[in-house]
Enzyme design. Structure first.
Site, PDB file in Angstrom:
ATOM      1  N   ASP A   1      28.251  80.464  76.636  1.00  0.00           N
ATOM      2  CA  ASP A   1      27.163  79.613  76.681  1.00  0.00           C
ATOM      3  C   ASP A   1      27.307  78.470  75.833  1.00  0.00           C
ATOM      4  OD1 ASP A   1      24.273  78.805  76.964  1.00  0.00           O
ATOM      5  OD2 ASP A   1      24.038  79.464  74.855  1.00  0.00           O
TER       6      ASP A   1
ATOM      7  N   ASP B   1      24.594  75.441  74.899  1.00  0.00           N
ATOM      8  CA  ASP B   1      23.239  74.994  73.838  1.00  0.00           C
ATOM      9  C   ASP B   1      23.258  75.950  72.782  1.00  0.00           C
ATOM     10  OD1 ASP B   1      22.688  72.459  74.685  1.00  0.00           O
ATOM     11  OD2 ASP B   1      21.761  73.232  76.474  1.00  0.00           O
TER      12      ASP B   1
END
Length: 284
Positions: free
Chosen positions: A33, A35
């Site tokens: 991922d 963020d």
């Protein structure tokens, strides 16, 4: 801040780490991922912005739009993290949230040439130790697949400005679609939100077909929606799922630890992760 590490199954974690070490870089790929996983969650006690927040907080978005985006967040975010709702119940709500947010951004006449400027003016940053992390993967020919429900143009610019955007990086995210005059008119491809980060939205499935020898996976995330990012990857032999709790200490700790094999609590550093991969040991 000192890193704290929790393991759901310590023996199993060490077993997988041993397999990752034995396989070496030739058999390893990283799926992550972006963020609050590759990027910092907070710095000096202040929250760092996500790829969406960078636009929300910038001068290229009107005050009215900013208020509407904030209202969407306050309505939908509690739904996203509600432990009493199933993912199936959350799915239509997430699609609605992302769609409404994208529509608002498209009304702002955002120009492609403004992205680099707003990123440079933001307080976004990558986690401590990011240079070693990104450069080590590149030097050892380890693919880094970034699977993000954020804005691809923004997160890519963050990595570029940090000078670690190497050829081994492949990104699947919500990329902006600009018209011939350079203004935002929409978003490309299938919408990616928190709970559909899996092979169903990976347009370029041939990416993983090209990595058939990379049978060991290090998966990094910060939410339960990140657990499916490796779904559909062929021939997986070993996978270590690592979660960054960030602000979930206490309220979300139990459910996250139940899902991820290993958790990092309240840390912005990659140092523990890199040390663990080399040594097969973790120290709190």
């Amino acid at each position: 801040m000192k890193a704290t590490v929790l393991m759901r199954q310590p023996g199993r974690v060490l077993e997988i780490l041993g397999a990752l070490r034995s396989g070496g870089g030739d058999r390893l790929q990283v799926i992550s991922d972006f963020d609050m996983t590759l990027s910092r969650f907070a710095y000096n006690g202040k929250r760092c912005p996500s790829s969406y927040n960078i636009l929300d907080n910038s001068k290229i978005v009107s005050e009215e739009c900013r208020k509407e985006l904030a209202a969407l967040y306050h309505h939908y975010y509690p739904i996203e993290i509600d432990p009493h709702r199933s993912i199936k119940e959350k799915l239509p709500q997430m699609v609605e949230w992302w769609t409404r947010a994208h529509n608002l951004l498209c009304q702002q006449r955002i120009q492609k040439c403004q992205i680099a400027q707003v990123v440079g003016e933001s307080t976004a940053m990558l986690r401590e130790g990011y240079k070693t992390f990104f450069n080590t993967l590149y030097r050892n020919n380890v693919p880094l697949f970034i699977f993000s429900a954020g804005i691809g143009d923004v997160l890519e610019e963050i990595i570029r400005q940090m000078k670690v955007f190497h050829p081994n990086i492949h990104i699947v995210s919500n990329y902006m679609d600009f018209n011939e005059d350079g203004f935002l008119q929409g978003f490309k491809g299938q919408l990616i939100h928190t709970y559909n980060k899996n092979s169903s939205v990976c347009e370029n499935s041939s990416y993983f077909q090209q990595l058939q020898g990379k049978t060991n996976i290090l998966l990094l995330g910060d939410s339960l929606g990140d657990l499916t990012m490796a779904d559909g990857v062929p021939g997986v032999q070993n996978i270590l799922k690592i979660g960054f709790l960030n602000d979930k200490v206490g309220r979300g700790q139990a459910s996250c630890l139940h899902s991820f094999l290993l958790e990092f609590l309240l840390t912005n550093a990659f140092g523990h992760l890199l040390c663990a991969r080399r040594c097969g040991k973790y120290q709190g």
